[in-house]
Design a protein around this motif. Structure first.
Motif, short mmCIF file in Angstrom:
data_model
loop_
_atom_site.label_atom_id
_atom_site.label_comp_id
_atom_site.label_asym_id
_atom_site.label_seq_id
_atom_site.Cartn_x
_atom_site.Cartn_y
_atom_site.Cartn_z
N GLU A 1 7.07 -7.89 15.90
CA GLU A 1 8.37 -9.08 15.80
C GLU A 1 8.97 -8.06 16.82
OE1 GLU A 1 10.21 -8.45 11.81
OE2 GLU A 1 8.19 -10.00 10.85
N ASP B 1 3.76 -3.28 16.64
CA ASP B 1 5.33 -4.42 16.46
C ASP B 1 5.48 -5.58 16.63
OD1 ASP B 1 7.79 -5.34 14.49
OD2 ASP B 1 8.11 -2.73 14.71
N MET C 1 15.11 3.04 8.25
CA MET C 1 14.13 2.83 7.72
C MET C 1 14.27 4.06 6.27
SD MET C 1 11.25 2.59 9.85
CE MET C 1 9.45 2.94 8.34
N SER D 1 14.49 -5.68 9.53
CA SER D 1 14.08 -7.11 9.80
C SER D 1 14.79 -7.82 10.94
CB SER D 1 15.58 -8.11 8.56
OG SER D 1 16.71 -7.49 9.93
N SER E 1 -0.23 0.59 14.61
CA SER E 1 0.29 -0.68 13.98
C SER E 1 1.27 -0.96 15.90
CB SER E 1 1.49 -1.15 13.31
OG SER E 1 2.71 -0.05 13.31
N SER F 1 12.55 -2.11 0.52
CA SER F 1 11.23 -2.04 1.52
C SER F 1 11.29 -1.37 3.02
CB SER F 1 11.47 -3.56 1.73
OG SER F 1 9.71 -3.74 2.67
N GLU F 2 10.38 -1.35 3.19
CA GLU F 2 10.82 -0.14 5.03
C GLU F 2 10.84 -1.27 5.88
OE1 GLU F 2 9.06 2.97 5.34
OE2 GLU F 2 9.53 4.47 3.62
N LYS F 3 10.50 -2.12 5.45
CA LYS F 3 10.12 -3.76 6.82
C LYS F 3 11.70 -3.86 7.62
CE LYS F 3 7.66 -7.70 7.72
NZ LYS F 3 7.00 -7.14 8.67
#
Length: 222
Positions: free
Chosen positions: A19, A17, A199, A212, A15, A208-210
């Motif tokens: 952000e 990232d 995480m 911010s 992935s 959620s492990e996402k």
């Protein structure tokens, strides 16, 4: 299972990232610029002036008086800043590009996300030398010489390359590559560990492990 679901299941677990990339892309130049215009650049100018002095090193105050007598306070305070110091404010952009691409390729090659992120930090740091070294060379020359300080950016580059050749813009590049590689490699390693810790804490709380935007910035600031 839908076609899209099959595609997602078949995709490699790599992935980008976006952000995190955006945070670095925006925050790093702003922080470097803020530090530079509030005295960081001038402190470097004084350091260079002291180190390049022939014979006994002059005091910082005498260097300051000398620079001010040549170009006035404002000219001395931002000596060599435009455009060389200003351009260095975006030095994080090539780091981000190389780090992001190398991390992706390492993950494709089978490295874990954590290992790929750490290794790519060292690679990204090394790449910054190719971008920064020529500007640093010109900036140092401009700081050291009143005549060079009065030239336009194009004239300054032409003078240096005519006197010493184009290769002179990369004097000391290998030392800078080693320095920047360690600098950014350590940054990314600590950031990766900080994100891993956050995480794990979120996972323990069944959240959620996402991460911010704030959590990404906080991990990057470590």
């Amino acid at each position: 299972m839908t076609t899209r679901a099959y595609q997602q299941a078949a995709e490699p677990q790599t992935s980008r990232d976006h952000e995190n990339e955006t945070c670095i892309l925006l925050i790093d130049p702003i922080m470097v610029f803020g530090e530079a215009i509030t005295g960081g650049h001038y402190l470097e100018v004084l350091r260079l002036g002291k180190q390049m002095a022939m014979g006994p090193a002059p005091s910082y105050w005498s260097l300051h008086q000398s620079f001010v007598s040549e170009t006035g306070f404002f000219g001395a305070f931002y000596r060599g800043f435009n455009p060389w110091g200003l351009m260095q404010c975006v030095k994080g952009v090539p780091v981000l590009f190389v780090q992001n691409e190398s991390m992706y390729q390492l993950q494709q090659a089978g490295f874990s996300e954590s290992s790929a992120e750490k290794a790519s930090g060292f690679l990204g740091g090394a790449s910054i030398a190719l971008f920064v070294n020529p500007m640093q060379k010109v900036k140092v020359t401009v700081v050291a010489c009143e005549t060079m300080n009065s030239l336009s950016p194009v004239q300054a580059i032409q003078t240096i390359t005519q006197q010493n050749g184009i290769a002179s813009l990369y004097d000391g590049v290998f030392a800078m590559m080693m320095r920047r590689s360690l600098d950014w490699g350590i940054r990314w390693t600590i950031s990766a560990e900080a994100k891993k810790f956050v995480m794990e804490q979120k996972r323990a709380r069944n959240e959620s492990e996402k991460l911010s935007l704030f959590e990404l910035v906080a991990c990057g600031a470590t």
